[in-house]
Write a protein that holds these residues in place. Structure first.
Motif, mmCIF file in Angstrom:
data_model
loop_
_atom_site.group_PDB
_atom_site.id
_atom_site.type_symbol
_atom_site.label_atom_id
_atom_site.label_comp_id
_atom_site.label_asym_id
_atom_site.label_seq_id
_atom_site.Cartn_x
_atom_site.Cartn_y
_atom_site.Cartn_z
ATOM 1 N N GLY A 26 0.807 -1.202 0.000
ATOM 2 C CA GLY A 26 0.000 0.000 0.000
ATOM 3 C C GLY A 26 0.848 1.263 0.000
ATOM 4 O O GLY A 26 2.066 1.233 0.227
ATOM 5 N N MET A 27 0.204 2.385 -0.264
ATOM 6 C CA MET A 27 0.884 3.678 -0.235
ATOM 7 C C MET A 27 0.819 4.242 1.186
ATOM 8 O O MET A 27 -0.232 4.205 1.830
ATOM 9 N N GLY A 28 1.941 4.761 1.650
ATOM 10 C CA GLY A 28 1.997 5.286 3.013
ATOM 11 C C GLY A 28 1.062 6.450 3.258
ATOM 12 O O GLY A 28 0.690 6.726 4.398
ATOM 13 N N SER A 29 0.667 7.145 2.197
ATOM 14 C CA SER A 29 -0.181 8.328 2.363
ATOM 15 C C SER A 29 -1.661 7.990 2.417
ATOM 16 O O SER A 29 -2.495 8.882 2.612
ATOM 17 N N THR A 30 -2.017 6.719 2.223
ATOM 18 C CA THR A 30 -3.426 6.333 2.242
ATOM 19 C C THR A 30 -3.701 5.424 3.438
ATOM 20 O O THR A 30 -2.874 4.572 3.784
ATOM 21 N N PRO A 31 -4.845 5.588 4.096
ATOM 22 C CA PRO A 31 -5.152 4.756 5.264
ATOM 23 C C PRO A 31 -5.475 3.324 4.870
ATOM 24 O O PRO A 31 -5.998 3.072 3.782
ATOM 25 N N GLY B 255 -12.289 1.702 11.382
ATOM 26 C CA GLY B 255 -12.377 2.251 12.729
ATOM 27 C C GLY B 255 -13.153 3.554 12.815
ATOM 28 O O GLY B 255 -13.520 3.977 13.918
ATOM 29 N N PHE B 256 -13.433 4.205 11.695
ATOM 30 C CA PHE B 256 -14.224 5.427 11.711
ATOM 31 C C PHE B 256 -15.697 5.094 11.925
ATOM 32 O O PHE B 256 -16.201 4.090 11.407
ATOM 33 N N LYS B 257 -16.389 5.949 12.652
ATOM 34 C CA LYS B 257 -17.812 5.720 12.896
ATOM 35 C C LYS B 257 -18.611 5.720 11.595
ATOM 36 O O LYS B 257 -19.604 5.010 11.472
ATOM 37 N N ASP B 258 -18.183 6.548 10.651
ATOM 38 C CA ASP B 258 -18.928 6.656 9.396
ATOM 39 C C ASP B 258 -18.277 5.843 8.283
ATOM 40 O O ASP B 258 -18.396 6.180 7.105
ATOM 41 N N TRP B 259 -17.613 4.742 8.670
ATOM 42 C CA TRP B 259 -16.896 3.963 7.669
ATOM 43 C C TRP B 259 -17.820 3.487 6.554
ATOM 44 O O TRP B 259 -17.418 3.453 5.377
ATOM 45 N N THR C 115 -18.886 -3.369 -10.655
ATOM 46 C CA THR C 115 -20.346 -3.359 -10.660
ATOM 47 C C THR C 115 -20.838 -3.038 -9.253
ATOM 48 O O THR C 115 -20.074 -3.028 -8.281
ATOM 49 N N GLN C 116 -22.136 -2.799 -9.127
ATOM 50 C CA GLN C 116 -22.714 -2.560 -7.809
ATOM 51 C C GLN C 116 -22.583 -3.810 -6.926
ATOM 52 O O GLN C 116 -22.401 -3.718 -5.716
ATOM 53 N N ALA C 117 -22.634 -4.988 -7.565
ATOM 54 C CA ALA C 117 -22.462 -6.229 -6.811
ATOM 55 C C ALA C 117 -21.045 -6.339 -6.260
ATOM 56 O O ALA C 117 -20.838 -6.832 -5.139
ATOM 57 N N ASP C 118 -20.082 -5.855 -7.055
ATOM 58 C CA ASP C 118 -18.696 -5.848 -6.578
ATOM 59 C C ASP C 118 -18.567 -4.967 -5.336
ATOM 60 O O ASP C 118 -17.921 -5.351 -4.345
ATOM 61 N N LEU C 119 -19.185 -3.790 -5.374
ATOM 62 C CA LEU C 119 -19.111 -2.873 -4.248
ATOM 63 C C LEU C 119 -19.793 -3.470 -3.016
ATOM 64 O O LEU C 119 -19.289 -3.345 -1.891
ATOM 65 N N THR C 120 -20.902 -4.158 -3.231
ATOM 66 C CA THR C 120 -21.596 -4.807 -2.108
ATOM 67 C C THR C 120 -20.703 -5.876 -1.476
ATOM 68 O O THR C 120 -20.647 -6.014 -0.253
ATOM 69 N N ALA C 121 -19.989 -6.632 -2.308
ATOM 70 C CA ALA C 121 -19.083 -7.655 -1.790
ATOM 71 C C ALA C 121 -17.964 -7.023 -0.968
ATOM 72 O O ALA C 121 -17.594 -7.528 0.101
ATOM 73 N N ILE C 122 -17.422 -5.915 -1.452
ATOM 74 C CA ILE C 122 -16.363 -5.218 -0.712
ATOM 75 C C ILE C 122 -16.899 -4.697 0.616
ATOM 76 O O ILE C 122 -16.257 -4.831 1.672
ATOM 77 N N LEU C 123 -18.086 -4.110 0.603
ATOM 78 C CA LEU C 123 -18.701 -3.618 1.840
ATOM 79 C C LEU C 123 -18.929 -4.766 2.829
ATOM 80 O O LEU C 123 -18.738 -4.605 4.040
ATOM 81 N N THR C 124 -19.321 -5.914 2.311
ATOM 82 C CA THR C 124 -19.544 -7.073 3.181
ATOM 83 C C THR C 124 -18.236 -7.507 3.827
ATOM 84 O O THR C 124 -18.184 -7.804 5.027
ATOM 85 N N TYR C 125 -17.171 -7.534 3.031
ATOM 86 C CA TYR C 125 -15.858 -7.918 3.574
ATOM 87 C C TYR C 125 -15.393 -6.936 4.637
ATOM 88 O O TYR C 125 -14.975 -7.339 5.727
ATOM 89 N N VAL C 126 -15.501 -5.651 4.351
ATOM 90 C CA VAL C 126 -15.039 -4.644 5.315
ATOM 91 C C VAL C 126 -15.907 -4.662 6.574
ATOM 92 O O VAL C 126 -15.416 -4.459 7.691
ATOM 93 N N GLY C 127 -17.204 -4.936 6.408
ATOM 94 C CA GLY C 127 -18.099 -4.966 7.560
ATOM 95 C C GLY C 127 -17.742 -6.043 8.560
ATOM 96 O O GLY C 127 -18.010 -5.914 9.758
ATOM 97 N N PRO D 198 -10.670 8.727 20.364
ATOM 98 C CA PRO D 198 -11.516 8.972 19.198
ATOM 99 C C PRO D 198 -10.838 9.881 18.192
ATOM 100 O O PRO D 198 -10.210 10.870 18.537
ATOM 101 N N LEU D 199 -10.941 9.523 16.920
ATOM 102 C CA LEU D 199 -10.293 10.315 15.875
ATOM 103 C C LEU D 199 -11.056 11.606 15.629
ATOM 104 O O LEU D 199 -12.278 11.644 15.665
#
Length: 243
Positions: free
Chosen positions: A161-166, A173-177, A217-229, A239-240
């Protein structure tokens, strides 16, 4: 009559009052063998003048050290609480254990085998798993494939990863992740190289993507959201402060 009164007075003077009898404290075998109770209890008596008698964990007692209930201290791989009969003296012992001097007494004891005890009990933070209905395994693969060139996704690409990106764990960890991930395509620098089918507009021909476009696709984004969740957030400490 005078003889009877004299006997009564003599008994009152020489017979200890029931209230002066020691409180009985049931001590589990682990605490007894460690020497913890033998160290702490007499020090309470020295400070207060109240006597406590230590008994086995299965004996009748007004107070008991147990591993269930509000935690008073930690040690021997367990969290310990005190249950009692709510009498004033038992309440006083419980309050003393919670006091600064009680805490210092607890933490000053070191068992013969080196075991220590702590009165600073950190409450475990339970992070709810958020389910979006997608395939979490597919979401991990897509995250590594599409987002891993900038973000650390997990241990599999922790050096890429790039050091400048979280990292994803930090973002989780953000409340509004959730909102951040759902609308990532609107947040810089993503709009310049992201295409989501039936969501984003095509690139302006005069402003082509500066890098290889990220198409999903939107399905791809849903899969990513599921993984991160389902991901464990990074420990962010205090707190940040975000903007």
């Amino acid at each position: 009559m005078r003889v009877f009164l004299a006997i009564v007075l003599s008994l009152m003077i020489h017979t200890p009052a029931l209230a002066e009898q020691p409180l009985r404290l049931a001590v589990p075998e682990a605490l007894a063998q460690s020497g913890f109770a033998q160290f702490v209890v007499p020090r309470f008596g020295l400070k207060t003048g109240l006597r406590i008698e230590r008994v086995g964990e299965n004996e009748d007692a007004q107070m008991r050290f147990v591993t269930e209930g509000p935690v008073l201290f930690e040690g021997l791989g367990a969290q310990w609480s005190l249950t009692h009969d709510a009498s004033p003296k038992a309440e006083r012992f419980a309050a003393w254990l919670r006091s600064d001097i009680g805490k210092r007494t607890i933490e000053s004891y070191v068992a013969p085998d080196g075991a220590t005890f702590s009165s600073t009990v950190e409450k475990a933070v339970v992070v709810p798993v958020v389910r979006y209905g997608g395939d979490a395994d597919e979401g991990e693969k897509l995250s590594l494939q599409m987002c891993g060139r900038c973000h650390v996704i997990n241990a599999k690409n922790r050096m890429n990863g790039m050091g400048s990106t979280p990292s994803f764990a930090v973002l989780r960890g953000f409340k509004d992740w959730g909102e951040r991930f759902e609308t990532f395509h609107l947040r810089n620098p993503h709009p310049s190289f992201t295409q989501i089918a039936d969501v984003t507009d095509p690139f302006d021909p005069s402003l082509p993507s500066p890098i290889v476009p990220m198409e999903m696709t939107q399905a791809d984004l849903t899969a990513i959201l599921t993984y991160v969740g389902e991901m464990t957030p990074a420990d962010l400490g205090a707190p940040l402060q975000t903007q």
